[in-house]
Design a protein around this motif. Sequence first.
Motif, PDB file in Angstrom:
ATOM      1  N   GLU A 174      12.648   8.091 -14.377  1.00 13.03           N
ATOM      2  CA  GLU A 174      13.252   8.599 -12.874  1.00 13.03           C
ATOM      3  C   GLU A 174      13.102   7.321 -11.877  1.00 13.03           C
ATOM      4  N   GLY A 175      12.157   6.487 -12.122  1.00 14.98           N
ATOM      5  CA  GLY A 175      12.078   5.315 -10.981  1.00 14.98           C
ATOM      6  C   GLY A 175      11.274   5.446 -10.002  1.00 14.98           C
ATOM      7  N   ASP A 176      11.263   4.136  -9.360  1.00  6.96           N
ATOM      8  CA  ASP A 176      10.353   4.352  -8.220  1.00  6.96           C
ATOM      9  C   ASP A 176      11.159   4.161  -6.778  1.00  6.96           C
ATOM     10  N   SER A 177      12.763   4.419  -6.838  1.00  8.47           N
ATOM     11  CA  SER A 177      13.442   4.462  -5.706  1.00  8.47           C
ATOM     12  C   SER A 177      12.799   4.809  -4.445  1.00  8.47           C
ATOM     13  N   LYS A 178      12.144   6.018  -4.500  1.00 12.47           N
ATOM     14  CA  LYS A 178      11.637   6.582  -3.266  1.00 12.47           C
ATOM     15  C   LYS A 178      10.414   5.755  -2.863  1.00 12.47           C
ATOM     16  N   ALA A 179       9.723   5.262  -3.705  1.00 13.94           N
ATOM     17  CA  ALA A 179       8.513   4.313  -3.242  1.00 13.94           C
ATOM     18  C   ALA A 179       8.854   2.998  -2.516  1.00 13.94           C
ATOM     19  N   ILE A 180       9.969   2.351  -3.369  1.00 13.00           N
ATOM     20  CA  ILE A 180      10.548   1.116  -2.525  1.00 13.00           C
ATOM     21  C   ILE A 180      10.998   1.545  -1.316  1.00 13.00           C
ATOM     22  N   GLU A 181      11.726   2.476  -1.017  1.00 13.57           N
ATOM     23  CA  GLU A 181      12.339   2.795   0.267  1.00 13.57           C
ATOM     24  C   GLU A 181      11.295   3.096   1.243  1.00 13.57           C
ATOM     25  N   LYS A 182      10.138   3.674   0.808  1.00 12.94           N
ATOM     26  CA  LYS A 182       9.060   3.983   1.640  1.00 12.94           C
ATOM     27  C   LYS A 182       8.287   2.545   2.053  1.00 12.94           C
ATOM     28  N   ALA A 183       8.277   1.785   1.066  1.00 15.15           N
ATOM     29  CA  ALA A 183       7.766   0.227   1.323  1.00 15.15           C
ATOM     30  C   ALA A 183       8.568  -0.339   2.438  1.00 15.15           C
ATOM     31  N   ARG A 184      10.023  -0.264   2.108  1.00 12.47           N
ATOM     32  CA  ARG A 184      11.064  -1.062   3.144  1.00 12.47           C
ATOM     33  C   ARG A 184      10.735  -0.238   4.596  1.00 12.47           C
ATOM     34  N   GLN A 185      10.650   0.937   4.673  1.00  8.19           N
ATOM     35  CA  GLN A 185      10.334   1.535   5.954  1.00  8.19           C
ATOM     36  C   GLN A 185       9.086   0.995   6.689  1.00  8.19           C
ATOM     37  N   VAL A 186       7.880   0.874   5.950  1.00  7.47           N
ATOM     38  CA  VAL A 186       6.672   0.430   6.320  1.00  7.47           C
ATOM     39  C   VAL A 186       6.768  -1.008   6.553  1.00  7.47           C
ATOM     40  N   PHE A 187       7.462  -1.860   5.929  1.00  4.65           N
ATOM     41  CA  PHE A 187       7.456  -3.307   6.193  1.00  4.65           C
ATOM     42  C   PHE A 187       8.368  -3.302   7.464  1.00  4.65           C
ATOM     43  N   THR A 188       9.404  -2.887   7.586  1.00  4.37           N
ATOM     44  CA  THR A 188      10.186  -2.960   9.066  1.00  4.37           C
ATOM     45  C   THR A 188       9.337  -2.263  10.156  1.00  4.37           C
ATOM     46  N   LYS A 189       8.478  -1.390   9.759  1.00  2.24           N
ATOM     47  CA  LYS A 189       7.563  -1.034  10.936  1.00  2.24           C
ATOM     48  C   LYS A 189       6.579  -1.994  11.720  1.00  2.24           C
TER      49      LYS A 189
ATOM     50  N   ARG B 277       0.781  -1.076   0.112  1.00  6.40           N
ATOM     51  CA  ARG B 277      -0.075  -0.002   0.252  1.00  6.40           C
ATOM     52  C   ARG B 277       0.773   1.180  -0.031  1.00  6.40           C
ATOM     53  N   ALA B 278       1.856   1.067   0.761  1.00  2.16           N
ATOM     54  CA  ALA B 278       2.922   2.358   0.964  1.00  2.16           C
ATOM     55  C   ALA B 278       3.533   2.511  -0.561  1.00  2.16           C
ATOM     56  N   TYR B 279       4.028   1.355  -1.062  1.00  3.29           N
ATOM     57  CA  TYR B 279       4.497   1.519  -2.387  1.00  3.29           C
ATOM     58  C   TYR B 279       3.696   2.285  -3.218  1.00  3.29           C
ATOM     59  N   LEU B 280       2.390   1.715  -3.385  1.00  3.09           N
ATOM     60  CA  LEU B 280       1.481   2.374  -4.262  1.00  3.09           C
ATOM     61  C   LEU B 280       0.934   3.617  -4.296  1.00  3.09           C
ATOM     62  N   VAL B 281       1.078   4.204  -2.958  1.00  2.00           N
ATOM     63  CA  VAL B 281       0.571   5.691  -2.871  1.00  2.00           C
ATOM     64  C   VAL B 281       1.814   6.663  -2.882  1.00  2.00           C
ATOM     65  N   SER B 282       2.915   6.068  -2.918  1.00  2.00           N
ATOM     66  CA  SER B 282       4.275   6.913  -2.927  1.00  2.00           C
ATOM     67  C   SER B 282       4.567   7.258  -4.282  1.00  2.00           C
ATOM     68  N   ASP B 283       3.687   7.644  -4.939  1.00  2.00           N
ATOM     69  CA  ASP B 283       3.912   8.310  -6.399  1.00  2.00           C
ATOM     70  C   ASP B 283       4.452   9.677  -6.260  1.00  2.00           C
ATOM     71  N   GLU B 284       5.558   9.720  -6.824  1.00  6.13           N
ATOM     72  CA  GLU B 284       6.196  11.086  -6.985  1.00  6.13           C
ATOM     73  C   GLU B 284       5.813  11.733  -8.213  1.00  6.13           C
ATOM     74  N   ASP B 285       5.533  13.046  -8.345  1.00  7.35           N
ATOM     75  CA  ASP B 285       5.235  13.623  -9.464  1.00  7.35           C
ATOM     76  C   ASP B 285       6.499  13.735 -10.333  1.00  7.35           C
ATOM     77  N   ARG B 286       6.855  12.671 -11.010  1.00  6.30           N
ATOM     78  CA  ARG B 286       7.931  12.346 -12.025  1.00  6.30           C
ATOM     79  C   ARG B 286       7.701  12.965 -13.281  1.00  6.30           C
ATOM     80  N   ARG B 287       8.695  13.426 -13.873  1.00 16.67           N
ATOM     81  CA  ARG B 287       8.557  13.977 -15.325  1.00 16.67           C
ATOM     82  C   ARG B 287       8.645  12.917 -16.327  1.00 16.67           C
ATOM     83  N   SER B 288       9.107  11.497 -15.962  1.00 13.61           N
ATOM     84  CA  SER B 288       9.296  10.608 -16.788  1.00 13.61           C
ATOM     85  C   SER B 288       9.288   9.339 -16.165  1.00 13.61           C
ATOM     86  N   LEU B 289       8.898   8.305 -16.813  1.00 14.72           N
ATOM     87  CA  LEU B 289       8.972   6.889 -16.067  1.00 14.72           C
ATOM     88  C   LEU B 289      10.452   6.412 -15.670  1.00 14.72           C
TER      89      LEU B 289
END
Length: 177
Positions: A66-81, A52-64
């Motif tokens: 740029e990747g989802d590195s922030k989203a996977i890091e947020k997902a890892r933080q939530v998983f660890t929590k 869920r955290a990965y899905l909603v961590s959509d940064e306003d990227r200018r192009s695809l």
Amino acid sequence: MGNNLKKNKGQSTIEFIMTFTVAVGFIFLFLKMALNYTDGFMVHHATFMASRAYLVSDEDRRSLEEGDSKAIEKARQVFTKYLPEGLVKGVETGSLKENNPDPGKTKFHAFVGVWIEFTQRFSMGFIGGKESIHFISESFLGREPTRSESRSQVCQAIMSLGLSKCDVHVTLEDNGG
């Protein structure tokens, strides 16, 4: 008659020990299986929350790209929590993987989320063997296009109609008809 009693002396003790050993073995087997199920549910809940955290961590990227590195890091933080390191043996937060929605790198995925693989022993050893079981916990959610994907698709539609070059903010209107 007294002679038969001497031949059977101790038979009930042997039968008791054998059945008691089997019964206790089954209790430990089912106890370990229950612990495996509990661990699996805990990992799956943490995976779902991370997805869920990965899905909603959509940064306003200018192009695809740029990747989802922030989203996977947020997902890892939530998983660890939800599942701190060391709570379930064999689970490492760093092994959390993503199902990237990027159509440029892989085939387009209608579902987005994270998944993790881990192993645990099936039983305590003396009943059920010492082999490990390979578990996979995955949570994929339906996805909406990111803002950059929406922007790109609207721009392509406008350009295909020859209306604009997409150098200004232009929107299409859908009246639902």
